[in-house]
Design an enzyme around this catalytic site. Structure first.
Site, PDB file in Angstrom:
ATOM      1  N   LYS A   1      12.184  -0.398  56.173  1.00  0.00           N
ATOM      2  CA  LYS A   1      12.949  -1.464  57.067  1.00  0.00           C
ATOM      3  C   LYS A   1      11.559  -2.366  57.788  1.00  0.00           C
ATOM      4  O   LYS A   1      11.663  -3.235  57.902  1.00  0.00           O
ATOM      5  CB  LYS A   1      13.821  -0.786  58.047  1.00  0.00           C
TER       6      LYS A   1
ATOM      7  N   THR B   1      28.836  -7.391  44.026  1.00  0.00           N
ATOM      8  CA  THR B   1      27.506  -8.084  43.388  1.00  0.00           C
ATOM      9  C   THR B   1      26.415  -7.111  42.839  1.00  0.00           C
ATOM     10  O   THR B   1      25.945  -7.049  41.814  1.00  0.00           O
ATOM     11  CB  THR B   1      26.787  -8.591  44.492  1.00  0.00           C
TER      12      THR B   1
ATOM     13  N   HIS C   1      24.701 -17.458  45.871  1.00  0.00           N
ATOM     14  CA  HIS C   1      23.578 -16.834  44.908  1.00  0.00           C
ATOM     15  C   HIS C   1      23.908 -17.521  43.779  1.00  0.00           C
ATOM     16  O   HIS C   1      24.940 -17.584  43.177  1.00  0.00           O
ATOM     17  CB  HIS C   1      23.319 -15.553  45.180  1.00  0.00           C
TER      18      HIS C   1
END
Lengths: 318, 318, 318
Positions: free
Chosen positions: B82, B54, B131
């Site tokens: 993060k 992707t 998606h």
């Protein structure tokens, strides 16, 4: 500055910093004109530890100047490269690239790289998290808001003992002069003596120390917030007692001047409440953009690639 | 659609999907003309979990439009990033980039990103593996094979309970209408009620359910294969008994129409035998190419960058 | 060579290697002219294990030809891609890219990739660390220093048993002929029989074996250094006794011809002392640059993109 490396801001004169800020403003208003400035150039980002925000800023800067980018970040690094000396890696990479931005966990790594490299090296952080382009981003943001980096009352709030970003900003503002510093921190995290000495050594700068942000915020033109890490406190009670004092929220913002600018090197944890983001005085996201613009100015300057139209624009101004 | 984010296909009207498919066809036949469409643009790919296929598709799409790419994938991500909120990361990245493609393990992350961002965000997967651009790739492949996405018998085979790719395709085809669905799965992995209700709500669509691919393959214009995961079965005996029923091989292909198109979202494990790859009805690798073309169409559209010559080509057709 | 894959140098004729070396020289002196050679092309670097130096070389080569780069390295790789067959991954990636450079830990992976791909695949290493473009870099460096790769005395020093880079260089030089090899290694790490047979099979090549670098260095035109790994020795005493014999330092350099060229595939550990780096005979960093130039020559050739002005320059020479 053409062909030079930038390990610390001692490598850049105040005249050069002023020129970089002028270039950053020019770039911002001439994005299309400068889009091919470095079209034959390659930047290498050598990030021995990942630092996403900083890496993307350096890379976007080069790409928006028309250059190309190669590099590695953290786990992409091969074991062979890990075992190799910085000297050899930088010698190899300077066969590929025209300029290098390097981040390394060990203090002094950027200096070694600069001495080994055949091309300019920009320190993107070694050891601590301080690095010269963060300070350039801070200065450019003050400059963008006030049209100057002098004749200002600059508050610095949070961890002033370990916050190297703050030390670098104070040191650099002292080179320009005429700044009144307000150093706001818990007693456990006060500004170190050598930084205070640096302010004292500047005939036009001065400082006061404070422990309560609310009590002094009304005096400030600039408020530079930093994170107060829990680990820095001797006991949790002190931390819990003091924490809220150093959180900037709407209530405290109501005590500040309407023209004050709030800066933060990011990432934040909770020291600036989300409700402040929409306040026009919040300047920390435009600080990110200014960081990219200053890196565009710095990269093109070190490469010796003139910004199309910039020299003429300076003549017109003069 | 200029400046909008695409979190789900609900954000894209059927007219817009039709236009995207038309643009994808145009791009495919005008590669050189469109190669500078987004030349001043930067795409950021923020992949909090790696998804190589992707990510490379989004990146190639922007590069083939003349734009540039920054980003991170998985382990390149720094610990600071993060710990940062999606809101702050996206605010920062939207200072650098003109458009963002984001993948995140948590459901809802793309919506948060879209609400925080100053630039368009495309959901490249959050939570499940569904998606919107996967469904656009599926539709473009059906359109490329048949010149339409309606008036077709579309078989969907495999795990129809958990396969969110399949649910999204059914839902989107129902918006266009005139599709007869053949839902082929073991009893343990039948299509959920709310998806069947969606088909029933479409006056021109209908469905039949089946358990044996061989028995129904001869009716199909499109066969959409998905993986049947061993973990979905209550016991191994059932899995072993049923597995082969849902493997597409040459023997089953001999029962199918000569014009049938075989699709698969990839990666496959063993549900399509390698011997089928050379069959001209195998469309799953051109589905990959169509995914890239649809992402080129979507990126340029959200950025408001017109494809050179496209508007004129539409006038000529009209 | 247009459209072909390069898995080993058996895929490239000596005439083609000569042409690649000629192109590399042309590229080096015509950087600006060739900067748009591959402007519509996309290179995919598929590095299943990281190899920073090699990946950056392939990527810089394509970027300096005006092309674009996508790819992954090590930990960026998603689990889905990890589980997928090389066949499927390469089929998918060849929908995006015009050419692929692949590195994989398993021997034979590059051949599988070449057979699966719709676009040219260049082996950037599979199994061992030997790969065809390393040998091309070696040859280009000899060619750059001497104007030829024949009529030379070529010393190879270090681990000649396991050093596949060395075997590939010997094999390829034998194809050109007229080379006298001096094979310098401890007895434990002598050149394998099949490599010696290859030299014997070349009517114009010969070899001598030696154990002492100092004793033979004065005869050499080229000294190709390799690392002697401690793990290769039966006992530590032998290692410690022999180690220094195979370290190149200033003292040994004083015994060598003033025109000798020192090569090394890098990274080095300690087999070449840092003091040698500034000796003009040290060619190992220009070997890195030659590697990039040969990859530019190879990528543009496999893609069928002519270097602007190159054909004419050959006519003028002829």
């Amino acid at each position: 500055m053409v062909g030079k490396s930038v390990v610390t801001l001692d490598d850049v004169s105040t005249a050069d910093i002023t020129d970089l800020m002028s270039k950053a403003r020019y770039i911002d208003s001439h994005r299309r004109q400068v889009a091919g400035t470095c079209s034959s150039r390659v930047l290498a980002t050598l990030f021995y530890e990942p630092s996403t925000r900083t890496r993307l800023s350096f890379e976007t800067a080069m790409l928006r100047l028309g250059g190309k980018v190669i590099g590695f970040a953290g786990a992409q690094l091969s074991s062979a490269t890990k075992g190799e000396t910085i000297h050899d890696t930088v010698k190899v990479v300077s066969q590929y690239a025209d300029i290098i931005a390097m981040r390394h966990p060990k203090e002094g790594a950027a200096l070694v790289a600069a001495q080994s490299s055949d091309v300019p090296v920009i320190n993107a952080g070694d050891g601590g998290h301080m690095h010269p382009t963060q300070t350039l981003a801070d200065l450019a943001t003050i400059d963008a808001r006030f049209g100057r980096v002098t004749d200002l009352t600059v508050g610095l709030c949070g961890d002033l003992t370990f916050g190297r970003t703050v030390h670098s900003l104070i040191e650099t503002l002292c080179r320009f002069g005429n700044v009144r510093f307000v150093l706001i921190s818990p007693n456990e995290l006060k500004t170190p003596r050598y930084v205070l000495d640096r302010i004292d050594a500047s005939p036009t700068c001065s400082y006061v120390e404070a422990t309560d942000l609310s009590a002094v915020i009304g005096d400030l033109d600039v408020l530079y917030m930093t994170r107060v890490q829990k680990e820095r406190f001797f006991n949790e009670d002190d931390y819990l007692r003091l924490r809220d004092t150093y959180i900037l929220d709407e209530a405290k913002m109501r005590l500040a001047k309407p023209t004050m600018a709030v800066l933060h090197p990011l990432p934040r944890v909770n020291e600036i409440a989300a409700e402040v983001d929409n306040d026009p005085r919040a300047a920390y996201f435009e600080q990110v953009r200014n960081g990219m613009l200053m890196r565009m100015a710095l990269e093109s300057t070190l490469l010796g690639d003139p910004l199309p139209g910039y020299a003429q624009s300076k003549e017109v101004q003069a």
